[in-house]
Design a protein around this motif. Structure first.
Motif, short mmCIF file in Angstrom:
data_model
loop_
_atom_site.label_atom_id
_atom_site.label_comp_id
_atom_site.label_asym_id
_atom_site.label_seq_id
_atom_site.Cartn_x
_atom_site.Cartn_y
_atom_site.Cartn_z
N LEU A 20 10.22 -2.96 42.08
CA LEU A 20 11.19 -3.99 41.69
C LEU A 20 12.52 -3.37 41.28
CD1 LEU A 20 8.99 -6.46 39.61
CD2 LEU A 20 10.13 -6.93 41.79
N PHE A 21 12.48 -2.14 40.83
CA PHE A 21 13.69 -1.46 40.39
C PHE A 21 14.11 -0.34 41.35
CE2 PHE A 21 12.48 -3.66 36.58
CZ PHE A 21 13.68 -4.00 36.00
N SER A 22 13.63 -0.40 42.58
CA SER A 22 13.96 0.60 43.60
C SER A 22 14.83 -0.05 44.67
CB SER A 22 12.68 1.17 44.22
OG SER A 22 11.89 1.81 43.25
N PRO A 23 16.14 0.14 44.62
CA PRO A 23 17.02 -0.50 45.60
C PRO A 23 16.68 -0.17 47.04
CG PRO A 23 18.30 0.33 43.76
CD PRO A 23 16.90 0.84 43.56
N SER A 24 16.16 1.02 47.30
CA SER A 24 15.85 1.40 48.68
C SER A 24 14.79 0.49 49.29
CB SER A 24 15.39 2.85 48.75
OG SER A 24 14.23 3.06 47.96
N LYS A 228 32.80 -9.87 22.04
CA LYS A 228 34.05 -9.69 21.30
C LYS A 228 35.02 -8.84 22.10
CE LYS A 228 35.85 -8.27 16.78
NZ LYS A 228 35.49 -7.72 15.44
N ALA A 229 34.51 -7.80 22.75
CA ALA A 229 35.37 -6.94 23.57
C ALA A 229 36.02 -7.73 24.70
CB ALA A 229 34.57 -5.77 24.14
N CYS A 230 35.31 -8.75 25.20
CA CYS A 230 35.84 -9.56 26.29
C CYS A 230 37.08 -10.36 25.88
CB CYS A 230 34.77 -10.51 26.82
SG CYS A 230 33.46 -9.69 27.74
N GLN A 231 37.34 -10.46 24.58
CA GLN A 231 38.56 -11.10 24.12
C GLN A 231 39.78 -10.23 24.41
OE1 GLN A 231 37.96 -11.93 19.95
NE2 GLN A 231 36.14 -13.19 20.32
N ARG A 232 39.55 -8.92 24.53
CA ARG A 232 40.64 -7.97 24.74
C ARG A 232 40.59 -7.32 26.12
NH1 ARG A 232 38.08 -6.60 19.94
NH2 ARG A 232 37.13 -4.78 20.94
N CYS A 233 39.40 -7.33 26.74
CA CYS A 233 39.18 -6.61 27.99
C CYS A 233 38.53 -7.57 28.99
CB CYS A 233 38.28 -5.39 27.74
SG CYS A 233 37.71 -4.56 29.23
N ARG A 234 39.16 -7.78 30.12
CA ARG A 234 38.58 -8.66 31.14
C ARG A 234 37.34 -8.01 31.74
NH1 ARG A 234 42.60 -10.29 35.54
NH2 ARG A 234 43.58 -8.28 35.15
N LEU A 235 36.26 -8.74 31.78
CA LEU A 235 35.00 -8.24 32.34
C LEU A 235 34.68 -9.03 33.60
CD1 LEU A 235 32.33 -6.60 32.19
CD2 LEU A 235 31.44 -8.40 30.70
N LEU A 236 34.39 -8.33 34.68
CA LEU A 236 33.97 -8.93 35.94
C LEU A 236 32.73 -8.20 36.43
CD1 LEU A 236 34.39 -10.69 38.52
CD2 LEU A 236 35.81 -8.81 39.40
N ILE A 237 31.65 -8.94 36.68
CA ILE A 237 30.39 -8.35 37.14
C ILE A 237 30.24 -8.63 38.63
CG2 ILE A 237 27.88 -8.45 36.94
CD1 ILE A 237 28.32 -9.22 33.96
N ILE A 238 29.92 -7.58 39.39
CA ILE A 238 29.77 -7.71 40.85
C ILE A 238 28.39 -7.22 41.26
CG2 ILE A 238 30.69 -7.08 43.11
CD1 ILE A 238 33.36 -6.53 41.87
N TYR A 239 27.75 -7.96 42.13
CA TYR A 239 26.48 -7.50 42.70
C TYR A 239 26.33 -8.09 44.09
CZ TYR A 239 25.00 -12.12 41.02
OH TYR A 239 24.92 -13.47 40.77
N GLY A 240 25.44 -7.51 44.89
CA GLY A 240 25.21 -7.98 46.25
C GLY A 240 24.14 -9.06 46.30
N ASP A 241 24.19 -9.89 47.32
CA ASP A 241 23.19 -10.94 47.42
C ASP A 241 21.85 -10.42 47.93
OD1 ASP A 241 23.85 -10.52 50.08
OD2 ASP A 241 24.01 -12.64 50.59
N HIS A 242 21.82 -9.15 48.38
CA HIS A 242 20.56 -8.54 48.82
C HIS A 242 20.14 -7.39 47.89
CE1 HIS A 242 21.16 -10.89 52.45
NE2 HIS A 242 19.96 -10.53 52.86
N GLU A 243 20.53 -7.45 46.64
CA GLU A 243 20.09 -6.46 45.65
C GLU A 243 18.57 -6.53 45.48
OE1 GLU A 243 21.85 -4.29 43.87
OE2 GLU A 243 23.92 -4.99 44.04
N ALA A 244 17.99 -5.44 44.96
CA ALA A 244 16.63 -5.54 44.46
C ALA A 244 16.59 -6.68 43.45
CB ALA A 244 16.22 -4.23 43.80
#
Length: 311
Positions: A20-24, A228-244
């Motif tokens: 489940l945690f092996s991307p390959s 709280k950090a997101c108030q000062r730093c923009r956070l963007l999370i990216i992942y693929g639709d075929h991830e593990a």
């Protein structure tokens, strides 16, 4: 510590926890048995091309240990206030290096961005807590090396995505006497946010995590600080639709938990990309990850808080 308990939400008995945690195992176009080797080969090809194209400094030491080094890619005309992107490489904290990730710089350096690839002591020689500390030290080193930069940004893929998120837990003023808002933006790609499920997998043979140390090294333990950090730093999370599945589930759940802590976090789910393709795609100028970083660095317009599926 948070009381979050990871749930796979998958049918029991279908695959092992390690799988489940092996991307390959979830490679979309490459045979799973060959996926890692092909991935590393293509990383090297893209990185070698980048080094032929741009000025760069290899193995710039930020600490005393052999792998505490940076590879720095520089624009042809370096402006004093040039934006700086720190990028932390993946490899499950136990292999790969900055040299293998030069391709990340290929389409950002021509825009005037200084791209700094961060190395760190690999497991089992280093522990997760030590690696996190080393990445903090590297960030502080870069902040002092480029004091007039108009903005520091940070990103990383896989293990590097996890480490990117952990940087948002840092009190830069208290620990390094640097501005509290050290980073203007952070883009973790294909990250893990809760390391506890790894403890009973073969992945942990090199990591040596216990339940307690896994929790202490997990972004999910620091939701109030990150929100709280997101108030000062923009956070963007990216992942693929075929991830593990575990990577995708963790990303989606972390986004929900941040929302519950008052931080509506934008995300991009990239179509037709597995864990490896997500990073390898950065050799293309119009790649969604390249464009997201470009927008993060050069636009004052926030990415929409509604997740988008990008083809």
């Amino acid at each position: 510590m948070c009381d979050y308990q990871y749930q796979h939400k998958l049918s029991p008995g279908t695959v092992t926890l390690t799988e489940l945690f092996s991307p390959s195992k979830y490679s979309r176009v490459i045979d799973p048995d060959d996926a890692v080797d092909v991935y590393v080969e293509r990383l090297q090809e893209g990185s070698e091309k980048t080094r032929r194209l741009f000025k760069h400094e290899r193995n710039v030491a930020y600490g005393e240990k052999p792998l505490q080094v940076l590879d720095i890619y520089l624009p042809e005309s370096l402006l004093e206030d040039a934006p700086v992107l720190l990028y932390i490489h993946g490899g499950y904290w136990q292999f790969l290096n900055p040299a293998s990730h030069g391709l990340v710089a290929q389409h950002l350096v021509p825009l005037g961005v200084v791209v700094v690839l961060v190395g760190y002591t690999l497991c089992p020689e280093g522990t997760l807590s030590q690696i996190i500390q080393e990445c903090k030290d590297a960030a502080a080193f870069c902040a002092r090396r480029y004091p007039k930069s108009r903005g520091l940004y940070i990103s990383g893929h896989s293990a590097g995505g996890h480490l990117t998120a952990m940087m948002l837990t840092t009190d830069w003023q208290k620990e390094y006497k640097l501005p509290r808002d050290l980073f203007k933006g952070a883009v973790p790609m294909s990250p893990l946010f809760d390391l506890r499920p790894l403890v009973t997998t073969s992945i942990n043979d090199a990591l040596g995590l216990t339940s307690d140390s896994a929790l202490a090294s997990s972004p999910i333990s620091y939701l109030p600080q990150i929100a709280k950090a997101c108030q000062r730093c923009r956070l963007l999370i990216i992942y693929g639709d075929h991830e593990a599945p575990s990577f995708k589930i963790q990303a989606q759940h972390f986004i929900q938990l941040l929302k519950e802590h008052g931080a509506d976090t934008p995300f991009i789910e990239v179509e037709k990309r597995d864990h490896f393709e997500l990073l390898l795609g950065m050799v293309n100028k119009d790649d969604p990850c390249v464009k997201a970083l470009e927008e993060m660095i050069f636009s004052d317009t926030r990415v929409t808080e509604e997740g988008v599926n990008v083809g």
